[in-house]
Design a protein around this motif. Sequence first.
Motif, short mmCIF file in Angstrom:
data_model
loop_
_atom_site.label_atom_id
_atom_site.label_comp_id
_atom_site.label_asym_id
_atom_site.label_seq_id
_atom_site.Cartn_x
_atom_site.Cartn_y
_atom_site.Cartn_z
N HIS A 58 48.25 9.02 20.19
CA HIS A 58 48.26 9.86 21.38
C HIS A 58 46.93 10.59 21.56
CE1 HIS A 58 52.96 10.14 21.67
NE2 HIS A 58 52.48 8.98 22.06
N VAL A 59 46.56 10.78 22.81
CA VAL A 59 45.23 11.27 23.13
C VAL A 59 44.92 12.63 22.49
CG1 VAL A 59 45.96 12.34 25.31
CG2 VAL A 59 43.57 11.58 25.02
N VAL A 84 47.12 -1.11 19.48
CA VAL A 84 47.44 -2.08 20.53
C VAL A 84 47.81 -1.36 21.83
CG1 VAL A 84 49.13 -3.81 21.24
CG2 VAL A 84 48.09 -3.96 18.99
N LEU A 85 48.59 -0.31 21.73
CA LEU A 85 48.97 0.45 22.92
C LEU A 85 47.77 1.20 23.51
CD1 LEU A 85 52.43 1.81 21.72
CD2 LEU A 85 52.01 0.03 23.43
N THR A 90 47.98 2.49 27.62
CA THR A 90 49.32 3.04 27.76
C THR A 90 49.26 4.54 27.99
OG1 THR A 90 50.07 1.33 26.21
CG2 THR A 90 51.60 3.15 26.66
N TYR A 91 50.12 5.02 28.87
CA TYR A 91 50.18 6.45 29.22
C TYR A 91 50.30 7.32 27.97
CZ TYR A 91 52.02 10.90 30.88
OH TYR A 91 52.22 12.24 31.10
N THR A 153 60.58 11.66 21.49
CA THR A 153 60.76 10.21 21.35
C THR A 153 60.93 9.51 22.70
OG1 THR A 153 63.16 10.50 21.06
CG2 THR A 153 61.80 10.44 19.07
N ASP A 154 60.61 10.22 23.79
CA ASP A 154 60.86 9.68 25.13
C ASP A 154 59.66 8.99 25.75
OD1 ASP A 154 59.66 12.24 25.19
OD2 ASP A 154 60.26 12.53 27.28
N LEU A 155 58.54 8.92 25.03
CA LEU A 155 57.36 8.23 25.54
C LEU A 155 57.33 6.81 24.99
CD1 LEU A 155 54.85 11.16 25.01
CD2 LEU A 155 55.81 10.41 27.19
N GLU A 156 56.48 5.96 25.59
CA GLU A 156 56.44 4.57 25.16
C GLU A 156 56.13 4.47 23.67
OE1 GLU A 156 54.53 0.22 26.31
OE2 GLU A 156 54.45 1.88 27.75
N GLY A 157 56.93 3.67 22.97
CA GLY A 157 56.79 3.54 21.53
C GLY A 157 57.67 4.48 20.75
#
Length: 203
Positions: A58-59, A84-85, A90-91, A153-157
Amino acid sequence: MIIKRVVAGIYGANCYIIMDENTKEAVVLDPGGDVDDIEKAIKSINADVKYILLTHGHVDHVGGVDELRNIVNAKVGISEKDYVLMEKGTYIYGDAFNKNVDLFLKENDIIKLNNFEVECIETPGHTKGGLVFKINENVFTGDTLFTGSIGRTDLEGGNYEEIMNSLKNKLVSLNDDCIVFPGHGPRSTIGNEKMTNPFLKEL
């Protein structure tokens, strides 16, 4: 061993500098931004940074990697699953690093410095490639485990069942005195979290 925390970036992520006092060899965990502050902290203890290690992609945890690497010339390690994401844009994931990655980290990998080792523990759930780093009786949990809470846990991945399994199978079995250094907020211990964290009480 010196452990220095810098709260960095707009989301206030914890960046950690871990240094052996004798050799000055160090690792930096999760430089998410405010690299000038991180650089000042590194210089304040005269650390010789060998590795930049990332708990996830994550950023707010990786945003300063390229800038810091240009300063300290250290090797960068992250899980390939999160990288990879990042490459896909990926957002909420950070940009893929300009110089790519030196180490794709996985379960039981050991990063060896002269006087200490960093053990890599895979803890998917917040992201697919979430990692926890254990150094002696110190565990750096990224956004897997916070004081009194766990990562979203609601973000991609992300996956709630996976993060609960990671907590149950990887973290609650650690020594109660093991100090928890999370990706956001104050530190704790495994024992304290087992007694007070509502998510760990479910396990």
